[in-house]
Design a protein around this motif. Structure first.
Motif, PDB file in Angstrom:
ATOM      1  N   PRO A 125      15.851 144.516 -28.881  1.00  0.00           N
ATOM      2  CA  PRO A 125      17.219 144.022 -29.013  1.00  0.00           C
ATOM      3  C   PRO A 125      17.295 142.856 -30.001  1.00  0.00           C
ATOM      4  CG  PRO A 125      16.292 143.439 -26.859  1.00  0.00           C
ATOM      5  CD  PRO A 125      15.269 144.283 -27.559  1.00  0.00           C
ATOM      6  N   VAL A 126      18.427 142.717 -30.660  1.00  0.00           N
ATOM      7  CA  VAL A 126      18.603 141.651 -31.661  1.00  0.00           C
ATOM      8  C   VAL A 126      19.708 140.683 -31.200  1.00  0.00           C
ATOM      9  CG1 VAL A 126      17.807 143.011 -33.625  1.00  0.00           C
ATOM     10  CG2 VAL A 126      20.225 143.087 -33.000  1.00  0.00           C
ATOM     11  N   VAL A 127      19.629 139.447 -31.707  1.00  0.00           N
ATOM     12  CA  VAL A 127      20.544 138.395 -31.218  1.00  0.00           C
ATOM     13  C   VAL A 127      22.021 138.735 -31.464  1.00  0.00           C
ATOM     14  CG1 VAL A 127      18.988 136.416 -31.208  1.00  0.00           C
ATOM     15  CG2 VAL A 127      20.112 137.062 -33.346  1.00  0.00           C
ATOM     16  N   THR A 128      22.311 139.433 -32.575  1.00  0.00           N
ATOM     17  CA  THR A 128      23.726 139.704 -32.867  1.00  0.00           C
ATOM     18  C   THR A 128      24.360 140.646 -31.839  1.00  0.00           C
ATOM     19  OG1 THR A 128      22.954 141.312 -34.480  1.00  0.00           O
ATOM     20  CG2 THR A 128      23.719 139.217 -35.345  1.00  0.00           C
ATOM     21  N   ASP A 136      28.480 133.594 -41.079  1.00  0.00           N
ATOM     22  CA  ASP A 136      28.647 134.521 -42.197  1.00  0.00           C
ATOM     23  C   ASP A 136      28.698 133.729 -43.506  1.00  0.00           C
ATOM     24  OD1 ASP A 136      31.033 133.322 -41.559  1.00  0.00           O
ATOM     25  OD2 ASP A 136      32.227 135.148 -41.578  1.00  0.00           O
ATOM     26  N   ASP A 137      28.289 132.471 -43.440  1.00  0.00           N
ATOM     27  CA  ASP A 137      28.296 131.583 -44.601  1.00  0.00           C
ATOM     28  C   ASP A 137      26.874 131.538 -45.182  1.00  0.00           C
ATOM     29  OD1 ASP A 137      28.295 129.480 -46.359  1.00  0.00           O
ATOM     30  OD2 ASP A 137      29.252 128.044 -45.007  1.00  0.00           O
ATOM     31  N   GLY A 138      26.605 132.444 -46.103  1.00  0.00           N
ATOM     32  CA  GLY A 138      25.253 132.593 -46.648  1.00  0.00           C
ATOM     33  C   GLY A 138      24.750 131.360 -47.372  1.00  0.00           C
ATOM     34  N   GLN A 139      25.648 130.709 -48.112  1.00  0.00           N
ATOM     35  CA  GLN A 139      25.213 129.547 -48.897  1.00  0.00           C
ATOM     36  C   GLN A 139      24.760 128.412 -47.998  1.00  0.00           C
ATOM     37  OE1 GLN A 139      28.222 128.193 -51.539  1.00  0.00           O
ATOM     38  NE2 GLN A 139      27.119 128.937 -53.327  1.00  0.00           N
ATOM     39  N   LEU A 174      28.234 138.472 -38.929  1.00  0.00           N
ATOM     40  CA  LEU A 174      27.455 137.255 -38.657  1.00  0.00           C
ATOM     41  C   LEU A 174      25.961 137.595 -38.638  1.00  0.00           C
ATOM     42  CD1 LEU A 174      30.212 136.062 -37.905  1.00  0.00           C
ATOM     43  CD2 LEU A 174      29.052 134.801 -36.114  1.00  0.00           C
ATOM     44  N   PHE A 175      25.165 136.658 -39.103  1.00  0.00           N
ATOM     45  CA  PHE A 175      23.715 136.858 -39.100  1.00  0.00           C
ATOM     46  C   PHE A 175      23.053 135.561 -38.643  1.00  0.00           C
ATOM     47  CE2 PHE A 175      25.069 135.385 -43.225  1.00  0.00           C
ATOM     48  CZ  PHE A 175      24.213 134.324 -43.454  1.00  0.00           C
ATOM     49  N   PRO A 176      21.813 135.653 -38.121  1.00  0.00           N
ATOM     50  CA  PRO A 176      21.139 134.421 -37.681  1.00  0.00           C
ATOM     51  C   PRO A 176      20.661 133.610 -38.885  1.00  0.00           C
ATOM     52  CG  PRO A 176      19.771 136.358 -37.242  1.00  0.00           C
ATOM     53  CD  PRO A 176      21.053 136.868 -37.821  1.00  0.00           C
ATOM     54  N   ALA A 177      20.935 132.320 -38.862  1.00  0.00           N
ATOM     55  CA  ALA A 177      20.458 131.430 -39.924  1.00  0.00           C
ATOM     56  C   ALA A 177      19.050 131.001 -39.548  1.00  0.00           C
ATOM     57  CB  ALA A 177      21.381 130.227 -40.069  1.00  0.00           C
TER      58      ALA A 177
END
Ligand code: URA
Length: 234
Positions: A81-84, A114-117, A96-99
């Motif tokens: 399983p993944v956090v998302t 979702d803020d890649g920068q 959204l992805f884990p930073a």
């Protein structure tokens, strides 16, 4: 911006579902039922209601999760399983992805966005963003470990940045501050001192403490103040 794009950007409705909601009269723009899904709205000014609830448009979303054990820090994985998966569907749809990564058995503060920068900046060792971990070990750390960690531990051919270590009286539990994230870094640092990590939990990220009222697997949006703190990290 088009109304259906706004709904899909905030993760509330796909474009097709937005068109359906419009035809059912479920969306009000400035008090008037929206007539078309492709109508233009001023996302900064317009008051948009969906089924009577205010829709807040924000460019990016920042979420604090208390990562449980057994989850992978990723958006997809063949087996585990993944956090998302722990996020509601609208946020998953928003992308959204884990930073950064925590090991499968590590718990605690996971930032999802979702803020890649900003994610990139927060993880880059150049920016020295502090992450604090609480740990427990199988055996006490030998004397002098604090100084060795501050000098920078050599892992293979990679020199770690100075890491502040504080231990309790038993020298088997404590806290460590990292400003980078090498693969299994803390576990390998402890192994160099002859100890095995039994538990590891990230308790703070960029000066924001983990909200201890979040049960494992639970999440909440960062408050405005927390998000500002994160965004102002140089
Ligand atoms: N160091 C580790 O060894 N594991 C983590 O998950 C984070 C830091």
């Amino acid at each position: 911006m088009r109304l259906d794009k706004l709904f899909s950007d905030v993760g509330l409705l796909s474009r097709r579902d937005c068109a359906r909601a419009v035809s059912r009269g479920e969306i009000l723009v400035n008090g008037v039922p929206a007539m078309r899904a492709d109508m233009k709205v001023d996302e900064k000014q317009a008051e948009i209601l969906y089924r009577g609830e205010r829709v807040l448009f924000s460019k990016f979303v920042y979420v604090m999760m208390n990562k449980p054990e057994g989850y992978i820090s990723a958006t997809t994985d063949g087996k585990a399983p993944v956090v998302t998966e722990l996020l509601p569907e609208d946020l998953q749809r928003r992308g959204l992805f884990p930073a950064g990564r925590l090991d499968k058995d590590t718990t605690g503060f996971m930032l999802l966005t979702d803020d890649g920068q900003t994610a990139h900046r927060l993880l880059s060792p150049r920016h020295h963003v502090e992450k604090i971990y609480a740990f427990s070990l199988d055996t006490p750390l030998p004397m002098g470990a604090e100084e060795r960690f501050l000098d920078g531990v050599l892992l293979g051919d990679e020199l770690c940045k100075p890491a502040a270590l504080t231990l309790d009286g038993t020298r088997r539990t404590g806290k460590i501050v990292l400003t980078e994230g090498k693969y299994h870094q803390i576990k390998r640092m402890m192994q160099r001192e002859g100890s095995t990590v039994l538990s590891l939990k990230r308790i703070s990220f960029g000066g924001i403490p983990l909200d201890e009222s979040l049960a494992p697997g639970a999440w909440r949006y960062l408050t405005e103040e927390e998000a500002e703190k994160l965004l102002s990290q140089k």
